[in-house]
Structures are given as C-alpha cells and as structure tokens.
Enzyme design. Structure first.
Site, PDB file in Angstrom:
ATOM      1  N   CYS A 155      24.725  74.813  66.621  1.00 28.63           N
ATOM      2  CA  CYS A 155      25.230  75.697  65.571  1.00 28.63           C
ATOM      3  C   CYS A 155      24.231  75.799  64.422  1.00 28.63           C
ATOM      4  O   CYS A 155      24.150  74.895  63.580  1.00 28.63           O
ATOM      5  CB  CYS A 155      26.583  75.172  65.076  1.00 28.63           C
ATOM      6  SG  CYS A 155      27.277  76.151  63.729  1.00 28.63           S
ATOM      7  N   CYS A 158      25.683  75.940  60.921  1.00 37.24           N
ATOM      8  CA  CYS A 158      26.167  74.626  60.466  1.00 37.24           C
ATOM      9  C   CYS A 158      25.003  73.715  60.088  1.00 37.24           C
ATOM     10  O   CYS A 158      25.060  73.022  59.081  1.00 37.24           O
ATOM     11  CB  CYS A 158      26.957  73.942  61.578  1.00 37.24           C
ATOM     12  SG  CYS A 158      28.154  75.004  62.394  1.00 37.24           S
ATOM     13  N   ASP A 159      23.968  73.683  60.913  1.00 39.34           N
ATOM     14  CA  ASP A 159      22.985  72.603  60.797  1.00 39.34           C
ATOM     15  C   ASP A 159      21.571  73.056  60.448  1.00 39.34           C
ATOM     16  O   ASP A 159      20.688  72.208  60.242  1.00 39.34           O
ATOM     17  CB  ASP A 159      22.946  71.811  62.127  1.00 39.34           C
ATOM     18  CG  ASP A 159      24.274  71.116  62.394  1.00 39.34           C
ATOM     19  OD1 ASP A 159      24.967  70.779  61.411  1.00 39.34           O
ATOM     20  OD2 ASP A 159      24.629  70.924  63.573  1.00 39.34           O
TER      21      ASP A 159
HETATM   22  C1  LIG Z   1      27.501  70.372  67.010  1.00 34.41           C
HETATM   23  C2  LIG Z   1      28.419  71.224  66.168  1.00 34.41           C
HETATM   24  C3  LIG Z   1      28.307  71.177  64.796  1.00 34.41           C
HETATM   25  C4  LIG Z   1      29.156  71.950  64.013  1.00 34.41           C
HETATM   26  N1  LIG Z   1      29.030  71.879  62.656  1.00 34.41           N
HETATM   27  C5  LIG Z   1      29.841  72.614  61.875  1.00 34.41           C
HETATM   28  C6  LIG Z   1      29.728  72.565  60.459  1.00 34.41           C
HETATM   29  O1  LIG Z   1      28.894  71.845  59.907  1.00 34.41           O
HETATM   30  N2  LIG Z   1      30.569  73.363  59.735  1.00 34.41           N
HETATM   31  C7  LIG Z   1      31.480  74.184  60.317  1.00 34.41           C
HETATM   32  O2  LIG Z   1      32.227  74.861  59.609  1.00 34.41           O
HETATM   33  N3  LIG Z   1      31.604  74.268  61.659  1.00 34.41           N
HETATM   34  C8  LIG Z   1      30.800  73.510  62.445  1.00 34.41           C
HETATM   35  N4  LIG Z   1      30.895  73.612  63.804  1.00 34.41           N
HETATM   36  C9  LIG Z   1      31.843  74.574  64.382  1.00 34.41           C
HETATM   37  C10 LIG Z   1      33.264  74.010  64.313  1.00 34.41           C
HETATM   38  O3  LIG Z   1      33.266  72.717  64.839  1.00 34.41           O
HETATM   39  C11 LIG Z   1      34.228  74.918  65.075  1.00 34.41           C
HETATM   40  O4  LIG Z   1      34.143  76.239  64.611  1.00 34.41           O
HETATM   41  C12 LIG Z   1      35.651  74.422  64.909  1.00 34.41           C
HETATM   42  O5  LIG Z   1      35.756  73.080  65.315  1.00 34.41           O
HETATM   43  C13 LIG Z   1      36.642  75.270  65.709  1.00 34.41           C
HETATM   44  O6  LIG Z   1      37.903  74.722  65.521  1.00 34.41           O
HETATM   45  P1  LIG Z   1      39.085  74.950  66.565  1.00 34.41           P
HETATM   46  O7  LIG Z   1      40.223  74.159  66.035  1.00 34.41           O
HETATM   47  O8  LIG Z   1      39.273  76.383  66.821  1.00 34.41           O
HETATM   48  O9  LIG Z   1      38.583  74.355  67.958  1.00 34.41           O
HETATM   49  P2  LIG Z   1      37.941  72.962  68.378  1.00 34.41           P
HETATM   50  O10 LIG Z   1      37.344  72.234  67.256  1.00 34.41           O
HETATM   51  O11 LIG Z   1      37.107  73.284  69.560  1.00 34.41           O
HETATM   52  O12 LIG Z   1      39.210  72.106  68.843  1.00 34.41           O
HETATM   53  C14 LIG Z   1      39.921  72.437  70.003  1.00 34.41           C
HETATM   54  C15 LIG Z   1      40.822  71.296  70.370  1.00 34.41           C
HETATM   55  O13 LIG Z   1      41.649  71.675  71.464  1.00 34.41           O
HETATM   56  C16 LIG Z   1      41.735  70.601  72.366  1.00 34.41           C
HETATM   57  N5  LIG Z   1      42.096  71.076  73.687  1.00 34.41           N
HETATM   58  C17 LIG Z   1      41.394  71.837  74.551  1.00 34.41           C
HETATM   59  N6  LIG Z   1      42.086  71.994  75.687  1.00 34.41           N
HETATM   60  C18 LIG Z   1      43.247  71.314  75.537  1.00 34.41           C
HETATM   61  C19 LIG Z   1      44.370  71.067  76.364  1.00 34.41           C
HETATM   62  N7  LIG Z   1      44.461  71.554  77.626  1.00 34.41           N
HETATM   63  N8  LIG Z   1      45.391  70.319  75.880  1.00 34.41           N
HETATM   64  C20 LIG Z   1      45.353  69.827  74.626  1.00 34.41           C
HETATM   65  N9  LIG Z   1      44.289  70.014  73.804  1.00 34.41           N
HETATM   66  C21 LIG Z   1      43.266  70.750  74.267  1.00 34.41           C
HETATM   67  C22 LIG Z   1      40.346  69.973  72.305  1.00 34.41           C
HETATM   68  O14 LIG Z   1      40.401  68.662  72.808  1.00 34.41           O
HETATM   69  C23 LIG Z   1      40.098  70.026  70.813  1.00 34.41           C
HETATM   70  O15 LIG Z   1      40.686  68.926  70.202  1.00 34.41           O
HETATM   71  C24 LIG Z   1      30.095  72.814  64.611  1.00 34.41           C
HETATM   72  C25 LIG Z   1      30.216  72.856  66.017  1.00 34.41           C
HETATM   73  C26 LIG Z   1      29.406  72.057  66.783  1.00 34.41           C
HETATM   74  C27 LIG Z   1      29.550  72.095  68.281  1.00 34.41           C
END
Ligand SMILES: Cc1cc2nc3c(=O)[nH]c(=O)nc-3n(C[C@H](O)[C@H](O)[C@H](O)COP(=O)(O)OP(=O)(O)OC[C@H]3O[C@@H](n4cnc5c(N)ncnc54)[C@H](O)[C@@H]3O)c2cc1C
Length: 332
Positions: A155, A158-159
């Site tokens: 990302c 982000c980084d």
């Molecule tokens: C390396 C990295 C660094 C990042 N740094 C930043 C940053 O500095 N700032 C920033 O704003 N964003 C950052 N991001 C982006 C940010 O992490 C995402 O945009 C954000 O986490 C999305 O949130 P979400 O809740 O939609 O999904 P996710 O964070 O992907 O969470 C999804 C959840 O659903 C769960 N899940 C999936 N399938 C199932 C299932 N069948 N049953 C139950 N649970 C399930 C997963 O286990 C997970 O807990 C970064 C991403 C990455 C990969």
C-alpha cells in the site's frame, strides 16, 4: 436514542421476528473484524443491538499485517496497526459487542432471518453486515512475509512516506502498479518497476505517464526470487525469465502491487458479486439482499484505507439499525 432517518417506526416488535428469537438468534451479525466490521460493531453496540461479530480466524484484518499507521486520525504520533485494531475491539466490547474469533463458513441470505454458520454454531439475524475485506496478493516468499512492515508493503498511500529519499521497487505491471509507482515518486529517489513480462497490462495513459517520468525505470521479464535484508529491506534478487540470469538490485522498499482478492467466496450465489468478486452495491451500503449490508474493502476497490473502511462500517450499522427499527426489532 435511535437515529431519525425518516422511517416509520413501529412501536411494538413484529410478532414473526419475536417468535424466531431463540438462544442463537441475534438482531445483527457482523462478519469480519477489520476497521469496517469493528466500527460497525461499535455503532451497533452503542445502539443496543448487541451485535455478534464473527471476527474471522485472522482477527483484526489487514492492519494486523503492518507496523506504523500514521494516517489514522486521532493518533498524531502514529500507532501500530495491531494496537489500533486492539483498540477498535476493546471499544466495541465495552458497549457489549460479542466478538468471536471464528470464521463464517456458510451463509443463507434468502431471509427474512438470515443464517450464518461457523464450525460449531448456527446464528440467525434479520440484519447482517458483510465486512470481510480483501486480501492483497503477495508473491509468497518467506522473506516477503518476514520483512512485511519493514520495507515490504502492498500500500503506497499507507507506507510511501516512510521511504523519503530512498530507492523503491514496485512489483507488477497493471494500472495499480503504475499508480503506486507514480505516487511513490513523491518520496523515493528512484522507483523501479519490476515486471515479469516485457509489456505492461496497464492502460496506455498510465503507461505513458510512467514511462515519461524521470524517476521511474523498468526491469522487464524478471521475477523477484527473494527479498534481501535482515530486519529491513536491503535489496531484491531477480531472475530473468528468458535467460535465467540471476541478479541482485539494492533497494530500501518493495511494494507488491499484483492485485487484491476480495474475501467473498462465502457469498457466491447469495449476494450479487462483480466479475472480480467484489460485492455489488449501488451506494456502498445496501446489497442485493434486503437486510444484508456491506462495508469496507470487500466493496471498495478505490480507496482501500482504514479510515474509509471505518466510515463505511458506521454507515452500514446505521442503516442496519434503521432497517431493524422499521421491522420493529430495534427500539426507536
Ligand atoms: C500492509 C498494509 C498496510 C496498510 N497500511 C495502512 C495504513 O497505514 N493506513 C490505512 O488507512 N490503511 C492501511 N492499509 C489498508 C487497510 O488495512 C484496509 O483498507 C482496511 O483494513 C480495510 O478494512 P476492512 O475492515 O474493510 O477489511 P480487512 O481489514 O481486510 O478485514 C476483513 C476481516 O474480515 C475477516 N474475514 C474474512 N473472511 C471471513 C470469514 N469467512 N468469516 C469471518 N471473518 C472473515 C478477516 O479475517 C478480517 O478480519 C494497509 C493495508 C496493508 C495490506
């Protein structure tokens, strides 16, 4: 006090919903425990909906994979990703969210009571919030996993700022890779795009922009065999796919930009999904099923940020509450 969103509020719960309430019956089930799911949980819990959060075996979502988060509002000194997610969870639990670190393995959204199954339980609720996120695709190297958050990222937004004045490699050849590369030129001394073919998949306009940028160079027909470094990235080992020649290239960061996969296998046949598997929603909240809402990266292909996912979690919880009030399942 509930939200006045312009619905007709029924004073008494509808009998058909009350009759279905058993030990495994909930008002709202949230699937996923990233920023979207846990924000939805905070809002639903504070609205006294006692949400069940099926948090997933990989509790906490994508931020568990990173170290410093410097762009989440409210933390001027930055915060570690896992610590931020612990705080989200503690806040949701403080108001009564029931967070369970298990996967949903099956759903039935044919309603009106939607079903969600885990390995050892079945839950029913009239409202479900889908917040299962998307997974960044990685190269699959041990060194990549070991150096994630220490120079390896997926990302740039982000980084990127951590690598001011540094040499950066970007792996990939599509629009996302070139967007990331162009963005990273704001920070890096050099940006090298490593691609396994000798032509890019990206759109013509992105190719032109990247090729004309003085800080961007390309390494063609090459795959990353290993990411070098002990505690932080110091370079990459590349293999030329046609000649087999192996070379090493020093760099300080590797951004892997080979795509994302939405976590939606579970919803095939239950929700409308687009060609890439993302949940289809016209407004980023409602899905093709009444009472099933969506939030976060499982829908959002554009912003993919913790704060945008959290905002969507808030919206989904407010809409779920609004829906439940309309059904007479939640109070006004
Ligand atoms: C390396 C990295 C660094 C990042 N740094 C930043 C940053 O500095 N700032 C920033 O704003 N964003 C950052 N991001 C982006 C940010 O992490 C995402 O945009 C954000 O986490 C999305 O949130 P979400 O809740 O939609 O999904 P996710 O964070 O992907 O969470 C999804 C959840 O659903 C769960 N899940 C999936 N399938 C199932 C299932 N069948 N049953 C139950 N649970 C399930 C997963 O286990 C997970 O807990 C970064 C991403 C990455 C990969």
């Amino acid at each position: 006090m509930g939200y006045a969103l312009g619905v007709q509020v029924l004073q008494e719960p509808a009998p058909e919903y009350l009759a279905l309430m058993t030990a495994q019956e909930r008002k709202v089930i949230i699937i996923g425990s990233g920023p979207a799911g846990l924000t939805a949980a905070i809002y639903a819990a504070r609205a006294r909906l006692q949400p069940l959060v099926i948090a997933g075996g990989q509790y906490g979502g994508q931020l568990m994979l990173t170290s410093d988060v410097e762009n989440y509002p409210g933390f001027p000194e930055g915060i570690l990703g896992p610590e931020l997610m612990e705080r989200f969870r503690a806040q949701a639990e403080r108001f009564g969210a029931d967070v369970r670190p298990v996967d949903a393995i099956r759903v039935d959204f044919t309603g009106p009571q939607h079903g969600v199954w885990t390995d050892d339980a079945e839950f029913r609720a009239p409202a479900v919030i889908v917040a299962t996120g998307a997974s960044a695709l990685w190269l699959g190297l041990d060194s990549e996993a070991a150096l994630r958050g220490k120079g390896v990222s997926s990302c740039a937004t982000c980084d990127g700022a951590f690598f001011a004045g540094k040499d950066i490699c970007v792996v990939g050849g599509g629009d996302t890779a070139l967007e990331e590369a162009l963005f990273l030129t704001r920070f890096g001394r050099s940006v090298t795009v490593i691609h396994r073919r000798n032509e890019l998949r990206a759109s013509k306009i992105m190719q032109e922009r990247a090729r004309n940028h003085p800080a961007i160079s390309f390494v063609w027909d090459s795959v990353v065999e290993d990411i070098l470094g002990n505690g932080r990235v110091t370079g990459v080992r590349l293999r030329h796919v046609k000649t087999g020649e192996v070379t090493e290239r020093p760099c300080d960061a590797v951004f892997v930009a080979i795509g994302h996969r939405p976590n939606t296998e579970l919803f095939a046949g239950q929700l409308d999904l687009d060609a890439k598997g993302y949940v289809v929603s016209a407004d980023g909240v409602h899905t093709s099923r009444l009472g099933v809402f969506v939030a976060g990266d499982v829908w959002d292909v554009r912003y993919r940020q913790a704060v945008t996912a959290a905002g969507m979690g808030c919206r989904a919880a407010m809409e779920a509450e609004h829906y439940l009030v309309g059904l007479g399942v939640a109070g006004s």
